[in-house]
Scaffold this active site. Structure first.
Site, PDB file in Angstrom:
ATOM      1  N   LYS A 162       0.842  -1.214   0.000  1.00 43.59           N
ATOM      2  CA  LYS A 162       0.000   0.000   0.000  1.00 43.59           C
ATOM      3  C   LYS A 162       0.870   1.254   0.000  1.00 43.59           C
ATOM      4  CE  LYS A 162       0.982   1.443   4.408  1.00 43.59           C
ATOM      5  NZ  LYS A 162       1.695   2.664   4.742  1.00 43.59           N
TER       6      LYS A 162
ATOM      7  N   ASP B 135      -2.694  -0.765  10.369  1.00 48.88           N
ATOM      8  CA  ASP B 135      -2.798  -0.871   8.907  1.00 48.88           C
ATOM      9  C   ASP B 135      -3.500  -2.148   8.438  1.00 48.88           C
ATOM     10  OD1 ASP B 135      -1.571   1.516   8.300  1.00 48.88           O
ATOM     11  OD2 ASP B 135       0.367   0.649   7.784  1.00 48.88           O
TER      12      ASP B 135
HETATM   13  C1  SUD Z   1       2.369   5.063   9.565  1.00 42.58           C
HETATM   14  C2  SUD Z   1       1.380   4.048   9.037  1.00 42.58           C
HETATM   15  C3  SUD Z   1       0.566   4.713   7.915  1.00 42.58           C
HETATM   16  O1  SUD Z   1      -0.310   3.815   7.297  1.00 42.58           O
HETATM   17  O2  SUD Z   1       1.946   2.848   8.525  1.00 42.58           O
HETATM   18  P1  SUD Z   1       3.449   2.543   7.943  1.00 42.58           P
HETATM   19  O3  SUD Z   1       3.802   3.641   7.001  1.00 42.58           O
HETATM   20  O4  SUD Z   1       4.381   2.477   9.109  1.00 42.58           O
HETATM   21  O5  SUD Z   1       3.325   1.217   7.209  1.00 42.58           O
HETATM   22  C4  SUD Z   1       0.409   3.578  10.173  1.00 42.58           C
HETATM   23  O6  SUD Z   1      -0.119   4.655  10.881  1.00 42.58           O
HETATM   24  C5  SUD Z   1       1.081   2.627  11.154  1.00 42.58           C
HETATM   25  O7  SUD Z   1       0.362   1.466  11.156  1.00 42.58           O
HETATM   26  P2  SUD Z   1       0.990   0.085  11.721  1.00 42.58           P
HETATM   27  O8  SUD Z   1       2.359  -0.121  11.156  1.00 42.58           O
HETATM   28  O9  SUD Z   1      -0.030  -0.981  11.495  1.00 42.58           O
HETATM   29  O10 SUD Z   1       1.147   0.473  13.247  1.00 42.58           O
HETATM   30  P3  SUD Z   1       1.001  -0.409  14.580  1.00 42.58           P
HETATM   31  O11 SUD Z   1       1.736  -1.701  14.380  1.00 42.58           O
HETATM   32  O12 SUD Z   1      -0.429  -0.458  14.995  1.00 42.58           O
HETATM   33  O13 SUD Z   1       1.827   0.516  15.612  1.00 42.58           O
HETATM   34  C6  SUD Z   1       3.228   0.700  15.484  1.00 42.58           C
HETATM   35  C7  SUD Z   1       3.640   1.916  16.290  1.00 42.58           C
HETATM   36  O14 SUD Z   1       3.123   3.121  15.687  1.00 42.58           O
HETATM   37  C8  SUD Z   1       2.381   3.899  16.634  1.00 42.58           C
HETATM   38  N1  SUD Z   1       1.129   4.359  16.018  1.00 42.58           N
HETATM   39  C9  SUD Z   1       0.530   3.658  15.021  1.00 42.58           C
HETATM   40  C10 SUD Z   1      -0.655   4.124  14.460  1.00 42.58           C
HETATM   41  C11 SUD Z   1      -1.215   5.325  14.971  1.00 42.58           C
HETATM   42  N2  SUD Z   1      -2.377   5.807  14.487  1.00 42.58           N
HETATM   43  N3  SUD Z   1      -0.597   5.993  15.970  1.00 42.58           N
HETATM   44  C12 SUD Z   1       0.578   5.537  16.502  1.00 42.58           C
HETATM   45  O15 SUD Z   1       1.136   6.179  17.389  1.00 42.58           O
HETATM   46  C13 SUD Z   1       2.029   2.939  17.770  1.00 42.58           C
HETATM   47  O16 SUD Z   1       2.044   3.609  18.980  1.00 42.58           O
HETATM   48  C14 SUD Z   1       3.122   1.899  17.711  1.00 42.58           C
HETATM   49  O17 SUD Z   1       4.204   2.244  18.532  1.00 42.58           O
END
Ligand code: SUD
Ligand code: ADP
Length: 328
Positions: free
Chosen positions: A11, A153
């Site tokens: 994604k 995600d």
């Molecule tokens: C930033 C995003 C954008 O889509 O993804 P990535 O770019 O890393 O894939 C998401 O918010 C990431 O989602 P995901 O990777 O599933 O996060 P999680 O495993 O739930 O959380 C990982 C870490 O990110 C923080 N986290 C995640 C989502 C959110 N809305 N707020 C947060 O503060 C959590 O506190 C945790 O420490």
């Protein structure tokens, strides 16, 4: 059914609007995600279970195409956790054995959601192996709840296409019309930890304006959106080469420009460390991949897709996913 193959796409976030940290530690997020034709493939098999074994899950990963190996124990793999937690949520306490093979093409710690997509794919694959009817709204609610508990995600990948999500970026709000355009993904060798990016964001949160919020909520199709990611400055602070990649892509011929603002359509993928560029056509994308590799960066071209994680039909059933797979 004792054997399934499950499509597991990457994604990008076309719009990622993070707000301040909440009391539960998570940040509020209004996220518009789009699935890509770049994908992993899961092969899941149900095997003979020894009496008294309970649920036994094993995971093997093979990486392809110059991506770093995923050297983690099977129990740390999010696909493993997905199957174990789904069995618990469904009250499946009997002896069972599920073997998961993951062919990985999506680099990890790249902001492409590869692990989250594998988790959603494993949930759908387990449902197929266990003859669980996802059309049943009660079952569907359990699967969505398990998905959300695995990571913010993960729920997106149960839908796929282009979707707006609210709350912490995990609650489905609405579908947008998907794009059919070409995308190039460029990444440096290093990854960015999602948790570290959010922690850096907290030091100086660049909160979005009302205009940016209204604009995203009014968009009806992926191609209407003005790309936005207010987590990007935090990730660029952690990994300065991301600024070089963004600036290089923004000046490259063949990268599309926003019809309204004239800005190059280049954006960090979520928390990074990949950056994506939308290209005018396949030839421009192909040239961009070659030029990025000359800079020493990993690069791939692909397309946006309307698919999500999907159990593939068995031989003889029609599918349009072949077209998706041939496109990169
Ligand atoms: C930033 C995003 C954008 O889509 O993804 P990535 O770019 O890393 O894939 C998401 O918010 C990431 O989602 P995901 O990777 O599933 O996060 P999680 O495993 O739930 O959380 C990982 C870490 O990110 C923080 N986290 C995640 C989502 C959110 N809305 N707020 C947060 O503060 C959590 O506190 C945790 O420490
Ligand atoms: N099946 C999996 N695929 C990728 N990463 C996984 C998987 N299972 C666990 N992980 C762990 O999750 C981390 C984040 O992976 P990934 O979802 O690919 O990154 P991102 O959140 O940046 O998109 C990896 O560094 C890895 O340690």
């Amino acid at each position: 059914m004792n054997h399934v193959r499950v499509f597991s796409p990457a994604k990008v976030n076309l719009h990622l609007d993070i707000s301040e940290r909440r009391p539960d530690g998570y940040h509020g997020a209004y996220s518009i995600m789009h699935a890509l034709s770049m994908h992993d493939m899961l092969t899941m098999r149900r095997e003979f279970a020894a009496p008294g074994s309970g649920l036994v899950v094993d995971v093997h990963c093979a990486t392809h195409g110059d991506i770093a190996e995923l050297n983690i124990p099977a129990e740390s793999n999010i696909a493993y956790k997905a199957v174990v937690r789904l069995a618990e949520a469904l009250g499946r306490t009997g002896d069972d054995s599920v073997l998961i093979g993951i062919d990985k093409n999506i680099p990890h710690a790249a902001g492409l959601g590869g692990g989250s997509s594998n988790a959603a794919a494993a949930l759908l694959g387990a449902c197929a192996l266990w003859d669980i009817d996802l059309a049943d709204t009660g079952v569907r609610a359990i699967v969505e709840q398990v998905a959300s508990g695995l990571g913010a995600d993960v729920p997106f990948f149960l839908h796929g296409g282009c979707v707006a999500l609210t709350d912490k970026g995990d609650i489905y709000e609405r579908d947008l019309v998907p794009s059919k355009r070409n995308v190039v993904i460029v990444r440096p060798e290093e990854g960015v930890s999602t948790g570290a990016a959010y922690a850096a964001f907290d030091a100086n949160p660049p909160l979005s304006s009302d205009e940016v919020k209204a604009d995203a909520r009014a968009a009806e199709s992926a191609d209407d959106l003005h790309l936005f990611n207010n987590l990007a400055p935090a990730s660029e602070g952690l990994l300065p080469v991301l600024t070089d990649i963004r600036e290089w892509l923004s000046g490259h011929a063949g990268v599309a420009h926003d019809a309204t603002t004239g800005a190059p359509q280049v954006l960090l993928c979520g928390s990074g460390s990949s950056t994506f560029a939308i290209c005018d056509d396949f030839d421009a994308a192909y040239k961009l991949v070659g030029d990025a590799r000359l800079n020493g960066w990993w690069a791939r071209s692909c397309n946006f897709t309307s698919a999500g994680a999907r159990v593939l039909p068995t031989a003889g059933q029609a599918t349009n996913l072949g077209a998706v797979q041939k496109s990169w």
